[in-house]
Design a protein around this motif. Structure first.
Motif, PDB file in Angstrom:
ATOM      1  N   ALA A  23     -13.289   3.922   4.419  1.00  0.00           N
ATOM      2  CA  ALA A  23     -14.288   4.986   4.550  1.00  0.00           C
ATOM      3  C   ALA A  23     -13.628   6.345   4.747  1.00  0.00           C
ATOM      4  O   ALA A  23     -14.028   7.344   4.131  1.00  0.00           O
ATOM      5  N   ALA A  24     -12.604   6.384   5.584  1.00  0.00           N
ATOM      6  CA  ALA A  24     -11.932   7.652   5.877  1.00  0.00           C
ATOM      7  C   ALA A  24     -11.200   8.195   4.656  1.00  0.00           C
ATOM      8  O   ALA A  24     -11.257   9.393   4.363  1.00  0.00           O
ATOM      9  N   ARG A  25     -10.528   7.320   3.923  1.00  0.00           N
ATOM     10  CA  ARG A  25      -9.775   7.778   2.749  1.00  0.00           C
ATOM     11  C   ARG A  25     -10.694   8.091   1.572  1.00  0.00           C
ATOM     12  O   ARG A  25     -10.324   8.860   0.691  1.00  0.00           O
ATOM     13  N   LYS A  26     -11.878   7.502   1.567  1.00  0.00           N
ATOM     14  CA  LYS A  26     -12.843   7.850   0.528  1.00  0.00           C
ATOM     15  C   LYS A  26     -13.272   9.307   0.680  1.00  0.00           C
ATOM     16  O   LYS A  26     -13.436  10.031  -0.298  1.00  0.00           O
ATOM     17  N   GLU A  27     -13.418   9.738   1.933  1.00  0.00           N
ATOM     18  CA  GLU A  27     -13.806  11.123   2.197  1.00  0.00           C
ATOM     19  C   GLU A  27     -12.616  12.076   2.129  1.00  0.00           C
ATOM     20  O   GLU A  27     -12.775  13.245   1.802  1.00  0.00           O
ATOM     21  N   ASN A  28     -11.426  11.568   2.453  1.00  0.00           N
ATOM     22  CA  ASN A  28     -10.223  12.403   2.405  1.00  0.00           C
ATOM     23  C   ASN A  28      -9.060  11.579   1.852  1.00  0.00           C
ATOM     24  O   ASN A  28      -8.326  10.942   2.606  1.00  0.00           O
ATOM     25  N   PRO A  29      -8.873  11.570   0.529  1.00  0.00           N
ATOM     26  CA  PRO A  29      -7.819  10.753  -0.096  1.00  0.00           C
ATOM     27  C   PRO A  29      -6.406  11.100   0.362  1.00  0.00           C
ATOM     28  O   PRO A  29      -5.492  10.288   0.202  1.00  0.00           O
ATOM     29  N   LEU A  30      -6.211  12.286   0.936  1.00  0.00           N
ATOM     30  CA  LEU A  30      -4.884  12.703   1.378  1.00  0.00           C
ATOM     31  C   LEU A  30      -4.581  12.257   2.809  1.00  0.00           C
ATOM     32  O   LEU A  30      -3.471  12.457   3.302  1.00  0.00           O
ATOM     33  N   LEU A  31      -5.552  11.649   3.465  1.00  0.00           N
ATOM     34  CA  LEU A  31      -5.372  11.218   4.852  1.00  0.00           C
ATOM     35  C   LEU A  31      -4.324  10.110   4.939  1.00  0.00           C
ATOM     36  O   LEU A  31      -4.362   9.139   4.187  1.00  0.00           O
ATOM     37  N   GLU A  32      -3.371  10.272   5.864  1.00  0.00           N
ATOM     38  CA  GLU A  32      -2.358   9.239   6.098  1.00  0.00           C
ATOM     39  C   GLU A  32      -2.901   8.254   7.136  1.00  0.00           C
ATOM     40  O   GLU A  32      -3.447   8.665   8.162  1.00  0.00           O
ATOM     41  N   CYS A  33      -2.741   6.963   6.861  1.00  0.00           N
ATOM     42  CA  CYS A  33      -3.313   5.932   7.730  1.00  0.00           C
ATOM     43  C   CYS A  33      -2.229   4.948   8.168  1.00  0.00           C
ATOM     44  O   CYS A  33      -1.679   4.217   7.340  1.00  0.00           O
ATOM     45  N   LEU A  34      -1.953   4.939   9.454  1.00  0.00           N
ATOM     46  CA  LEU A  34      -0.966   4.023  10.020  1.00  0.00           C
ATOM     47  C   LEU A  34      -1.689   2.898  10.749  1.00  0.00           C
ATOM     48  O   LEU A  34      -2.422   3.145  11.704  1.00  0.00           O
ATOM     49  N   VAL A  35      -1.490   1.671  10.294  1.00  0.00           N
ATOM     50  CA  VAL A  35      -2.052   0.513  10.984  1.00  0.00           C
ATOM     51  C   VAL A  35      -1.082   0.088  12.079  1.00  0.00           C
ATOM     52  O   VAL A  35       0.115  -0.067  11.839  1.00  0.00           O
ATOM     53  N   VAL A  36      -1.604  -0.071  13.285  1.00  0.00           N
ATOM     54  CA  VAL A  36      -0.808  -0.552  14.416  1.00  0.00           C
ATOM     55  C   VAL A  36      -1.541  -1.760  14.982  1.00  0.00           C
ATOM     56  O   VAL A  36      -2.664  -1.644  15.471  1.00  0.00           O
ATOM     57  N   THR A  37      -0.919  -2.918  14.896  1.00  0.00           N
ATOM     58  CA  THR A  37      -1.613  -4.157  15.214  1.00  0.00           C
ATOM     59  C   THR A  37      -0.651  -5.209  15.743  1.00  0.00           C
ATOM     60  O   THR A  37       0.570  -5.025  15.692  1.00  0.00           O
ATOM     61  N   SER A  38      -1.210  -6.297  16.223  1.00  0.00           N
ATOM     62  CA  SER A  38      -0.397  -7.436  16.654  1.00  0.00           C
ATOM     63  C   SER A  38      -0.222  -8.449  15.532  1.00  0.00           C
ATOM     64  O   SER A  38       0.549  -9.399  15.662  1.00  0.00           O
ATOM     65  N   HIS A  39      -0.942  -8.254  14.431  1.00  0.00           N
ATOM     66  CA  HIS A  39      -0.908  -9.205  13.320  1.00  0.00           C
ATOM     67  C   HIS A  39       0.271  -8.938  12.392  1.00  0.00           C
ATOM     68  O   HIS A  39       0.392  -7.852  11.839  1.00  0.00           O
ATOM     69  N   GLU A  40       1.120  -9.940  12.200  1.00  0.00           N
ATOM     70  CA  GLU A  40       2.237  -9.792  11.269  1.00  0.00           C
ATOM     71  C   GLU A  40       2.127 -10.731  10.077  1.00  0.00           C
ATOM     72  O   GLU A  40       3.025 -10.777   9.237  1.00  0.00           O
ATOM     73  N   GLU A  41       1.006 -11.473   9.978  1.00  0.00           N
ATOM     74  CA  GLU A  41       0.820 -12.379   8.849  1.00  0.00           C
ATOM     75  C   GLU A  41       0.582 -11.584   7.565  1.00  0.00           C
ATOM     76  O   GLU A  41      -0.036 -10.523   7.579  1.00  0.00           O
ATOM     77  N   ASP A  42       1.050 -12.138   6.440  1.00  0.00           N
ATOM     78  CA  ASP A  42       0.993 -11.393   5.185  1.00  0.00           C
ATOM     79  C   ASP A  42      -0.424 -11.029   4.764  1.00  0.00           C
ATOM     80  O   ASP A  42      -0.647  -9.963   4.189  1.00  0.00           O
ATOM     81  N   THR A  43      -1.400 -11.881   5.068  1.00  0.00           N
ATOM     82  CA  THR A  43      -2.771 -11.577   4.652  1.00  0.00           C
ATOM     83  C   THR A  43      -3.267 -10.279   5.282  1.00  0.00           C
ATOM     84  O   THR A  43      -3.960  -9.488   4.631  1.00  0.00           O
ATOM     85  N   TYR A  44      -2.917 -10.040   6.534  1.00  0.00           N
ATOM     86  CA  TYR A  44      -3.322  -8.809   7.210  1.00  0.00           C
ATOM     87  C   TYR A  44      -2.614  -7.595   6.602  1.00  0.00           C
ATOM     88  O   TYR A  44      -3.221  -6.540   6.395  1.00  0.00           O
ATOM     89  N   VAL A  45      -1.323  -7.762   6.334  1.00  0.00           N
ATOM     90  CA  VAL A  45      -0.538  -6.653   5.786  1.00  0.00           C
ATOM     91  C   VAL A  45      -1.093  -6.219   4.430  1.00  0.00           C
ATOM     92  O   VAL A  45      -1.344  -5.032   4.191  1.00  0.00           O
ATOM     93  N   PHE A  46      -1.309  -7.185   3.538  1.00  0.00           N
ATOM     94  CA  PHE A  46      -1.745  -6.839   2.190  1.00  0.00           C
ATOM     95  C   PHE A  46      -3.165  -6.291   2.171  1.00  0.00           C
ATOM     96  O   PHE A  46      -3.479  -5.387   1.389  1.00  0.00           O
ATOM     97  N   LYS A  47      -4.024  -6.811   3.040  1.00  0.00           N
ATOM     98  CA  LYS A  47      -5.382  -6.263   3.119  1.00  0.00           C
ATOM     99  C   LYS A  47      -5.344  -4.817   3.604  1.00  0.00           C
ATOM    100  O   LYS A  47      -6.115  -3.977   3.132  1.00  0.00           O
ATOM    101  N   ALA A  48      -4.436  -4.529   4.530  1.00  0.00           N
ATOM    102  CA  ALA A  48      -4.311  -3.157   5.033  1.00  0.00           C
ATOM    103  C   ALA A  48      -3.831  -2.219   3.930  1.00  0.00           C
ATOM    104  O   ALA A  48      -4.359  -1.113   3.758  1.00  0.00           O
ATOM    105  N   LEU A  49      -2.825  -2.645   3.170  1.00  0.00           N
ATOM    106  CA  LEU A  49      -2.307  -1.815   2.081  1.00  0.00           C
ATOM    107  C   LEU A  49      -3.364  -1.610   1.002  1.00  0.00           C
ATOM    108  O   LEU A  49      -3.519  -0.513   0.463  1.00  0.00           O
TER     109      LEU A  49
END
Length: 215
Positions: free
Chosen positions: A69-95
């Motif tokens: 939602a945030a990047r739809k309104e501002n495509p230049l917005l940088e988004c850093l995910v900070v989480t406890s999840h290190e499984e690949d499914t979480y990483v790829f969904k975030a990217l």
């Protein structure tokens, strides 16, 4: 040049630690904190940050929704995910949602704040284990795809981008101007049909353009 940051996480202890760490960086302006998607989106619209730091697990939804939602309104917005999840499914969904960096909470507040700086300076902060996981998952080309042809310099720039170097650092390493690096990056983005560093890394590894040993 300073930049504005919004933190979205319901982990009170982490937020406090990040606030204390951010205070030591004159270039970072903390514009607010939120604990959920709805509150976070309202805050982002109100204060217009340059970087948002988002957890995946939020009280009223997930961080993926907020990033999209945030990047739809501002495509230049940088988004850093900070989480406890290190499984690949979480990483790829975030990217795929549009995250431009991914750090584990276990890295600690100082490392997370340094990742914000790296992101703002053009880097793509990824924990080493996460970066290698991406390569292992996507280092083989998909048979049905004809991968784009990158020039020698473009491939060299792409491999250094994967390692997290900023454009200034790339220019110094390759002994060229930052404008030349910018030209290479634009060509890479065009050939891979992407619009950010994290997307370029994702596509390059998926198509087998970057190998585990960097060759």
């Amino acid at each position: 040049m300073s930049f504005g940051v919004v933190l979205v996480d319901d982990d009170v202890c982490l937020l406090k630690g990040l606030e204390l760490a951010i205070d030591k960086y004159a270039r970072i302006e903390l514009r607010g904190t939120a604990s959920g998607c709805e509150e976070g989106m309202a805050l982002i619209r109100r204060v217009n940050p340059d970087v948002i730091v988002v957890d995946i697990d939020l009280k009223d939804g997930d961080g993926y929704e907020l990033i999209r939602a945030a990047r739809k309104e501002n495509p230049l917005l940088e988004c850093l995910v900070v989480t406890s999840h290190e499984e690949d499914t979480y990483v790829f969904k975030a990217l795929e949602a549009g995250a431009t960096g991914y750090k584990l909470k276990s890295a600690g507040p100082v490392a997370i704040v340094e990742a914000m700086m790296e992101l703002w300076e053009g880097g793509a902060p990824l924990c080493p284990d996460i970066a290698r996981m991406i390569l292992r998952r996507f280092h083989k080309p998909i048979a049905d795809d004809a991968p784009p042809q990158l020039g020698t310099k473009e491939k060299e720039v792409l491999e250094l981008m994967f390692k997290g170097f900023s454009r200034k650092e790339l220019a110094a390493i390759l002994n060229v101007s930052t404008n030349t690096i910018g030209t290479h990056v634009k060509r890479i983005y065009t050939k891979l049909d992407v619009s950010s560093r994290s997307e370029a890394i994702y596509e390059a590894t998926r198509l087998g353009l970057i190998s585990l040993d960097g060759h």
